[in-house]
Design an enzyme around this catalytic site. Structure first.
Site, PDB file in Angstrom:
ATOM      1  N   LYS A   1      35.804  -8.796  -8.214  1.00  0.00           N
ATOM      2  CA  LYS A   1      34.961  -7.527  -8.111  1.00  0.00           C
ATOM      3  C   LYS A   1      33.407  -7.650  -8.160  1.00  0.00           C
ATOM      4  O   LYS A   1      32.948  -8.758  -8.518  1.00  0.00           O
ATOM      5  CB  LYS A   1      35.365  -6.814  -9.508  1.00  0.00           C
ATOM      6  CG  LYS A   1      34.749  -5.193  -9.633  1.00  0.00           C
ATOM      7  CD  LYS A   1      35.093  -4.902 -11.305  1.00  0.00           C
ATOM      8  CE  LYS A   1      34.493  -3.412 -11.266  1.00  0.00           C
ATOM      9  NZ  LYS A   1      34.836  -2.718 -12.543  1.00  0.00           N
ATOM     10  N   SER A  55      37.268   1.407 -12.417  1.00  0.00           N
ATOM     11  CA  SER A  55      36.322   1.191 -11.549  1.00  0.00           C
ATOM     12  C   SER A  55      36.474   0.059 -10.511  1.00  0.00           C
ATOM     13  O   SER A  55      36.014   0.039  -9.365  1.00  0.00           O
ATOM     14  CB  SER A  55      34.882   1.010 -12.038  1.00  0.00           C
ATOM     15  OG  SER A  55      35.033  -0.245 -12.883  1.00  0.00           O
ATOM     16  N   SER A  99      38.536   0.266 -16.799  1.00  0.00           N
ATOM     17  CA  SER A  99      38.464  -0.347 -15.210  1.00  0.00           C
ATOM     18  C   SER A  99      39.314  -1.267 -14.979  1.00  0.00           C
ATOM     19  O   SER A  99      39.546  -1.313 -13.603  1.00  0.00           O
ATOM     20  CB  SER A  99      37.012  -0.482 -15.099  1.00  0.00           C
ATOM     21  OG  SER A  99      36.419   0.767 -15.216  1.00  0.00           O
TER      22      SER A  99
END
Lengths: 95, 476
Positions: free
Chosen positions: B76, B151, B175
């Site tokens: 990420k 997210s 997330s």
């Protein structure tokens, strides 16, 4: 609680942000709605409760004060938007 | 090449010599290329990954390969990987290059994992749909009109669409678990402080956890045991010894369990198919001789407001470092120091990030500090104590991870509060600091994945992973 323009401008200044007319309107609306929503916490009785300030189980970690490898001067300056050989450059602060 | 369900299968084929790491990387690269429209990767390190694969193939031949040899990982865009771009999907970090490795990344590399690229996410990990990225939304691979969750949306889709075997994401309010549920993969948020946060872009430091995505619980266990544990660069990280999760997973734990499910599971707000699927698991657990009971959690309505007050307060402080001085975007319209700060930040941050900075600044400002910030810290303690009380009587709490399956792109973008409510079930584990996992649990009538969440007590990752494996077995 209604967040008005004066209030928004004050918070925005503290956060070093700025908004034009259109964005300010939407931000005031959103902030008012969110603040009203979080005010729900007033319903919870917290008399005598200590605030929870850390989530870590580890406290007071000590280590020897030894010099070790660290980020070099060159690497630290590498991402700077404006720099000279030794320093970050910013607009003139003192006349 | 086939799509592998677990890293163990990959290891077996590597040992037999039927595939090589080089083949694997090429396989993932071709999937990334074929599904570029999903907007998952912000950078792909193709040449580097291929040449590293060759090195690791050599190590495998000579018997010197590490524990994760052959594991291809995506990161990420909140994890530092030395000499590679890092920008939390934000314009404010345009051009930023990491100067060191995050501890979790360093440990992956030391174990011979291969890093294939940097994955799209909500800006500064703030969002529940991956629509808040400066690089545009990530699409769900099952239905391209729907969000992948957020997210860590890119990280979830990458595993779902077989663009890598494992992704590392971050979970501050759900997330990792929420996108895992929307994408039908496994997502683990360990106990707060189990994994060092060094090199993780900070959002809300008392909530932030690095989390792991994969298709199997076994992979998650293996990666956790490699990256967790003490680290001299993070003074908050736990010094508790890391258990051999992956090995212990196979020894099994046959003891009957005591399981609680929260009453809100019967709530009307929950999509009926999610309720049905979770009750199906609950009934199977009962049939197997486990005890399952409904419990009340009267503080449910206060968890989200507590989270949003504290997380935004911490965010406003953490994100003050983006000032246009040392790195990142500096406005061209700068006239003096103050305008440099204000214009750089207003141009660089997206609207949701600005909204959260403002809210955080508001709750920390002198006149409101006690009424909002201190109040929320007190409620946080009560929520923690009440949740821990449940876990004294039960081994696990079972609940949904999301109130609905993956929603449509644009469905909640006009109303931030509506979007925040998507985190209803996921934030409790972050507010309390407990380990929690999302495992696939069937599909709705549109074929969209449903996730089941299991929460365990502090540092009980092993028990949690064993139980997850057991539930997946029951479901098959």
């Amino acid at each position: 609680m209604k967040i008005d323009r004066a209030h928004l401008d004050k918070i925005a200044h503290l956060a070093r942000l700025e908004f034009d007319e259109k964005d300010a309107e939407k931000m005031m609306q959103d902030m008012t709605a969110i603040v009203d929503w979080v005010e729900k916490l007033k319903e919870v009785n917290t008399d005598g409760v200590e605030p929870l300030t850390t989530m870590s189980y580890e406290t007071n970690m000590f280590r020897e004060d030894e010099v070790k490898d660290h980020l070099s001067h060159e690497r630290a300056l590498l991402n700077a938007p404006k720099k000279d050989n030794d320093y970050f450059r910013v607009p003139k602060v003192i006349e | 090449m086939k799509s592998y369900a677990s890293f163990r299968e990959i290891q077996n084929d590597l040992q037999r010599g039927t595939i090589s790491c080089h083949d694997l990387v090429r396989h993932y690269l071709s999937n990334i290329d074929e599904k570029a429209h999903l907007n998952v990767f912000l950078s792909v390190y193709a040449d580097e990954a291929l040449s590293r694969a060759k090195e690791i193939d050599h190590k495998i031949k000579t018997g010197t390969a590490g524990k994760l040899a052959g594991l291809v990982v995506g990161l990420k865009d909140v994890l530092a990987y030395k000499d590679h771009p890092l920008q939390a999907s934000s314009k404010i970090l345009n051009g930023f290059i990491s100067q060191y490795n995050a501890t979790a990344v360093q440990r992956l590399l030391d174990a011979d994992a291969i890093i294939i690229g940097r994955q799209n996410c909500d800006e500064f990990a703030m969002g529940s749909s991956n629509e808040n990225s400066a690089f545009g939304p990530v699409l769900n691979d099952i239905d391209n009109t729907r969000v992948p969750g957020g997210s860590s949306g890119g990280s979830a889709v990458a595993v779902m669409a077989d663009m890598c075997q494992v992704s590392l994401g971050s979970d501050t309010g759900g997330s990792v678990r929420q996108p895992a549920a929307f994408c039908g993969v496994v997502g683990l948020k360990p106990t707060y402080s189990r994994i060092s946060r060094f090199g993780l872009v900070a959002y809300a430091s008392s909530f932030d956890c690095i989390g792991i995505f994969s298709k199997s619980v076994e992979d998650v266990a293996l990666v956790l045991e490699v990256i967790a544990g003490a680290d001299e660069f993070d003074s908050t990280v736990s010094l508790q010894p890391v258990q051999p999760y992956s090995e212990a997973l196979h020894t099994g734990n046959t003891q009957k369990k005591r399981i609680a499910y929260i009453r809100e599971l019967t709530s009307e707000a929950l999509q009926p198919e999610i309720r049905e699927n979770i009750f199906r698991v609950i009934n199977k657990l009962k049939q197997e001789g486990n005890s399952v009971e409904e419990v009340e959690f009267p503080l449910m309505d206060y968890i989200l407001p507590t989270y949003y007050i504290l997380a935004t307060a911490e965010a406003s402080s953490n994100l003050s470092r983006f000032d246009g001085v040392r790195y990142g975007h500096r406005s061209e319209r700068t006239t003096d120091l103050e305008s440099m700060y204000k214009k750089s930040r207003s141009e660089g941050f997206g609207k949701e990030v600005q909204r959260r900075i403002l809210l955080g600044t508001f709750v920390l400002s002198a006149s409101y500090y006690d009424a909002y910030y201190t109040k929320a810290q007190k409620v946080r303690r009560i929520i923690r104590e009440k949740t821990k009380e449940i876990l004294k009587k039960f081994d696990f709490i079972v609940m949904p991870i999301t109130p609905t399956t993956a929603f449509k792109i644009g469905e909640h973008t006009d109303n931030p509060l509506e979007m925040y409510l998507a985190d209803l079930f996921s934030v409790q584990a972050n507010v309390v600091g407990l380990p929690a996992i999302s495992i696939p649990c069937g599909k709705d009538k549109n074929g969209l994945p449903i996730g089941l969440q299991v929460i365990a007590d502090d540092f009980e990752e092993l028990k949690l992973l064993q139980f997850s494996k057991y539930i997946i077995g029951l479901n098959q």
